[in-house]
Design a protein around this motif. Structure first.
Motif, PDB file in Angstrom:
ATOM      1  N   LYS A  12      -2.637  10.638  67.991  1.00 30.91           N
ATOM      2  CA  LYS A  12      -2.599  11.051  69.389  1.00 30.91           C
ATOM      3  C   LYS A  12      -2.005   9.942  70.254  1.00 30.91           C
ATOM      4  O   LYS A  12      -2.103   8.760  69.923  1.00 30.91           O
ATOM      5  CB  LYS A  12      -4.004  11.403  69.905  1.00 30.91           C
ATOM      6  N   ALA A  13      -1.418  10.347  71.364  1.00 30.11           N
ATOM      7  CA  ALA A  13      -0.888   9.395  72.339  1.00 30.11           C
ATOM      8  C   ALA A  13      -1.014  10.001  73.729  1.00 30.11           C
ATOM      9  O   ALA A  13      -0.909  11.222  73.901  1.00 30.11           O
ATOM     10  CB  ALA A  13       0.567   9.056  72.044  1.00 30.11           C
ATOM     11  N   GLU A  14      -1.245   9.147  74.693  1.00 30.08           N
ATOM     12  CA  GLU A  14      -1.346   9.589  76.081  1.00 30.08           C
ATOM     13  C   GLU A  14      -0.564   8.629  76.964  1.00 30.08           C
ATOM     14  O   GLU A  14      -0.780   7.417  76.926  1.00 30.08           O
ATOM     15  CB  GLU A  14      -2.813   9.644  76.534  1.00 30.08           C
ATOM     16  N   GLU A  16       1.131   7.901  80.971  1.00 28.35           N
ATOM     17  CA  GLU A  16       1.102   8.230  82.399  1.00 28.35           C
ATOM     18  C   GLU A  16       2.430   7.807  83.013  1.00 28.35           C
ATOM     19  O   GLU A  16       2.931   6.718  82.739  1.00 28.35           O
ATOM     20  CB  GLU A  16      -0.049   7.516  83.096  1.00 28.35           C
ATOM     21  N   HIS A 131       8.042  13.031  77.491  1.00 23.55           N
ATOM     22  CA  HIS A 131       7.500  13.881  76.441  1.00 23.55           C
ATOM     23  C   HIS A 131       7.904  13.359  75.060  1.00 23.55           C
ATOM     24  O   HIS A 131       7.079  13.322  74.138  1.00 23.55           O
ATOM     25  CB  HIS A 131       8.009  15.316  76.621  1.00 23.55           C
ATOM     26  N   ALA A 134       5.926  10.209  74.202  1.00 21.06           N
ATOM     27  CA  ALA A 134       4.543  10.505  73.819  1.00 21.06           C
ATOM     28  C   ALA A 134       4.475  11.030  72.394  1.00 21.06           C
ATOM     29  O   ALA A 134       3.602  10.635  71.607  1.00 21.06           O
ATOM     30  CB  ALA A 134       3.943  11.527  74.793  1.00 21.06           C
ATOM     31  N   ALA A 138       2.636   9.289  69.160  1.00 19.34           N
ATOM     32  CA  ALA A 138       1.629  10.010  68.378  1.00 19.34           C
ATOM     33  C   ALA A 138       1.929   9.912  66.883  1.00 19.34           C
ATOM     34  O   ALA A 138       1.017   9.759  66.061  1.00 19.34           O
ATOM     35  CB  ALA A 138       1.593  11.475  68.814  1.00 19.34           C
ATOM     36  N   LEU A 168       2.414  19.259  73.145  1.00 17.31           N
ATOM     37  CA  LEU A 168       2.284  18.356  74.287  1.00 17.31           C
ATOM     38  C   LEU A 168       1.491  19.059  75.371  1.00 17.31           C
ATOM     39  O   LEU A 168       1.614  20.264  75.567  1.00 17.31           O
ATOM     40  CB  LEU A 168       3.656  17.976  74.838  1.00 17.31           C
ATOM     41  N   THR A 169       0.699  18.302  76.073  1.00 20.84           N
ATOM     42  CA  THR A 169       0.032  18.847  77.249  1.00 20.84           C
ATOM     43  C   THR A 169       0.482  18.064  78.462  1.00 20.84           C
ATOM     44  O   THR A 169       0.665  16.855  78.403  1.00 20.84           O
ATOM     45  CB  THR A 169      -1.500  18.757  77.120  1.00 20.84           C
ATOM     46  N   THR A 214       0.127  12.842  83.562  1.00 20.04           N
ATOM     47  CA  THR A 214      -0.343  12.435  82.243  1.00 20.04           C
ATOM     48  C   THR A 214       0.188  13.395  81.191  1.00 20.04           C
ATOM     49  O   THR A 214       0.063  14.614  81.329  1.00 20.04           O
ATOM     50  CB  THR A 214      -1.882  12.417  82.185  1.00 20.04           C
ATOM     51  N   THR A 216       0.026  14.159  77.071  1.00 24.77           N
ATOM     52  CA  THR A 216      -0.704  13.889  75.834  1.00 24.77           C
ATOM     53  C   THR A 216      -0.009  14.583  74.666  1.00 24.77           C
ATOM     54  O   THR A 216       0.322  15.765  74.753  1.00 24.77           O
ATOM     55  CB  THR A 216      -2.155  14.386  75.936  1.00 24.77           C
ATOM     56  N   SER A 218      -0.075  15.194  70.286  1.00 22.18           N
ATOM     57  CA  SER A 218      -0.938  15.140  69.109  1.00 22.18           C
ATOM     58  C   SER A 218      -0.187  15.687  67.900  1.00 22.18           C
ATOM     59  O   SER A 218       0.491  16.719  68.000  1.00 22.18           O
ATOM     60  CB  SER A 218      -2.217  15.955  69.353  1.00 22.18           C
TER      61      SER A 218
END
Length: 231
Positions: A12-14, A16, A131, A134, A138, A168-169, A214, A216, A218
């Motif tokens: 996972k990665a987040e 900002e 995106h 991230a 991940a 992605l979220t 943000t 995120t 996965s």
């Protein structure tokens, strides 16, 4: 043929990042007892709104018209003679790319007759490199976790079996026109914004602070590993 043990992990990665666009949803709405007058008033009000948007040039993306409604409002039930008035509504989507004009644009739109403004809604574009960063982080996180598990067993990774993206979220450039009045600013009747003595005045620009976004990511990963040293 056996390939040895399998290690399955999630990475996972987040991240900002500052927003890249700001969205506004506009609703122009008029009522009149005469259907043709309602249509003419709606057309005129919408034209003034679009002319204001066009005056900002490249600071905005081209406006996009959404739903358009011309509806009779009835007193009790739909039958001849029951129509009380006609209501016209046009919804327009606005995407702002230059945030330095956003506060001024917002208040000038609110100052237009029969116009409601909802927003701003901050977002990254769908094609934003944030995106991709991230997702890449991940994947690195999944590899590092799998390596640590393998090391704990006295083995090492020998190959990748499968890597799947859980998605992605984070907000992107897909959005719908706001239907509720929450966060909207209805406009007063004609004459709103007049200065003493009848001179027209521009409303003071709002100070709007961009909201960090943000993202995120996965992924699921499965690796072959060498035989562990369990001695």
């Amino acid at each position: 043929m056996s390939h040895g043990p399998v290690i399955s992990v999630r990475g996972k990665a987040e991240l900002e990042a500052p927003p890249e666009i700001a969205r506004l949803s506009l609703r122009v709405q008029v009522d009149d007892a005469d259907r043709r007058k309602a249509l003419d008033r709606l057309t005129a009000c919408n034209r003034r709104c679009l002319e204001l948007l066009e005056s900002y040039g490249d600071a905005l993306e081209p406006a996009e018209t959404g739903a358009v409604h011309i509806s009779p409002l009835v007193r009790y039930r739909r039958r001849q003679g029951d129509v009380h008035s006609y209501q016209g509504t046009i919804r327009t989507k606005v995407t702002v790319v230059d945030f330095t004009v956003l506060g001024e644009l917002f208040t000038r739109l609110v100052d237009l007759d029969h116009t409601t403004v909802d927003g701003p809604s901050w977002a990254l574009r769908r094609e934003s490199p944030v995106h991709a960063r991230a997702a890449e982080q991940a994947v690195h996180a999944a590899v590092e976790r799998a390596r640590s598990y393998a090391a704990a067993l006295g083995s090492s990774l020998s190959g990748l079996i499968e890597l799947s993206d859980e998605g992605l979220t984070g907000k992107d450039d897909d959005w719908m026109f706001a239907e509720s009045s929450r966060g909207a600013y209805p406009v007063a009747a004609a004459g709103h914004g007049a200065a003493p003595g009848g001179a027209a005045s521009e409303p003071e620009a709002l100070d709007l602070a961009p909201q960090p976004q943000t993202v995120t990511a996965s992924v699921l990963a499965r690796f072959h590993a060498t035989a562990p040293d369990l001695s």
